[in-house]
Write a protein that holds these residues in place. Structure first.
Motif, mmCIF file in Angstrom:
data_model
loop_
_atom_site.group_PDB
_atom_site.id
_atom_site.type_symbol
_atom_site.label_atom_id
_atom_site.label_comp_id
_atom_site.label_asym_id
_atom_site.label_seq_id
_atom_site.Cartn_x
_atom_site.Cartn_y
_atom_site.Cartn_z
ATOM 1 N N ILE A 111 0.836 -1.206 0.000
ATOM 2 C CA ILE A 111 0.000 0.000 0.000
ATOM 3 C C ILE A 111 0.872 1.257 0.000
ATOM 4 O O ILE A 111 0.534 2.260 -0.632
ATOM 5 N N GLU B 224 0.637 4.090 -2.733
ATOM 6 C CA GLU B 224 0.412 5.470 -2.290
ATOM 7 C C GLU B 224 1.468 6.415 -2.853
ATOM 8 O O GLU B 224 1.145 7.480 -3.381
ATOM 9 N N GLU B 225 2.739 6.034 -2.755
ATOM 10 C CA GLU B 225 3.815 6.888 -3.253
ATOM 11 C C GLU B 225 3.696 7.098 -4.764
ATOM 12 O O GLU B 225 3.890 8.210 -5.268
ATOM 13 N N LEU C 27 0.843 9.543 -5.401
ATOM 14 C CA LEU C 27 1.227 10.911 -5.052
ATOM 15 C C LEU C 27 2.064 11.548 -6.163
ATOM 16 O O LEU C 27 1.957 12.749 -6.409
ATOM 17 N N ASP D 254 -3.905 10.098 -4.486
ATOM 18 C CA ASP D 254 -3.483 9.320 -3.333
ATOM 19 C C ASP D 254 -4.356 8.077 -3.241
ATOM 20 O O ASP D 254 -5.329 7.934 -3.973
ATOM 21 N N PHE D 255 -3.982 7.171 -2.346
ATOM 22 C CA PHE D 255 -4.675 5.889 -2.258
ATOM 23 C C PHE D 255 -6.149 6.062 -1.887
ATOM 24 O O PHE D 255 -7.020 5.460 -2.501
#
Length: 184
Positions: A44, A48-49, A52, A57-58
């Protein structure tokens, strides 16, 4: 075995899944193209990274998927719709053994017994899953629906300005308040 501190998912990413190291830390196993490596982050965190870096975002990607698709569990998420990068999970994202497959790299599936499925991916990888083929196909179908919905929504007119090689010199005369155009 190669170990990386960070990694961004891309068009060659086949899958990402969790794997515990010998100290009990959750890292990620990534299959990208013909290679596989570990990343010192949970799946995750890698997702997420990556999101971004493309302006999302997640939580936003999950919320968008829930909005665009009918109610379901284990929503797929769009990582980069312009590049066709879309991931779908094999089980709850809270489960460390959840495998996030890239939709574009899943080629075929084959049932191996009652609750085992063989997934053939790009670059010749074969992944054996502890899940029914029907369940896997449903999750893949949801990802296809999300991809089609996003593609349909992105088909809006694009407006852009192309600067000509030979332009004009534009000036405004204070006397008559009109523009004067001269070719350069």
């Amino acid at each position: 075995m190669e170990i990386r501190d960070t990694h961004l998912l891309n068009e060659k990413t086949v899958l990402v899944t969790g794997e515990y190291n010998n100290r009990g830390e959750l890292w990620s196993r990534v299959i990208e193209g013909e290679e596989t490596f570990l990343v010192r982050k949970a799946p995750i965190a890698i997702i997420e990274e990556t999101l971004l870096h493309v302006g999302s975002d997640f939580l936003g990607a999950r919320r968008s998927s829930k909005y665009l698709l009918s109610p379901m569990r284990m929503h797929p998420i769009s990582i980069n719709p312009q590049m066709g990068i879309l991931l779908f999970p094999t089980q709850s994202m809270k489960c460390y053994s959840c495998i996030w497959f890239s939709l574009i790299h899943v080629k075929t599936t084959k049932s191996i017994g009652i609750n085992k499925t063989e997934v053939l991916t790009s670059f010749g990888h074969t992944i054996l899953l502890d899940m029914a083929e029907r369940a896997f196909k449903n999750r893949r179908h949801n990802a296809i629906q999300l991809q089609e919905t996003i593609s349909k929504n992105l088909k809006c007119p694009l407006y852009f300005y192309v600067e000509p090689k030979m332009g004009f010199y534009i000036s405004k005369s204070p006397k008559d308040n009109n523009f004067t155009l001269e070719k350069k």
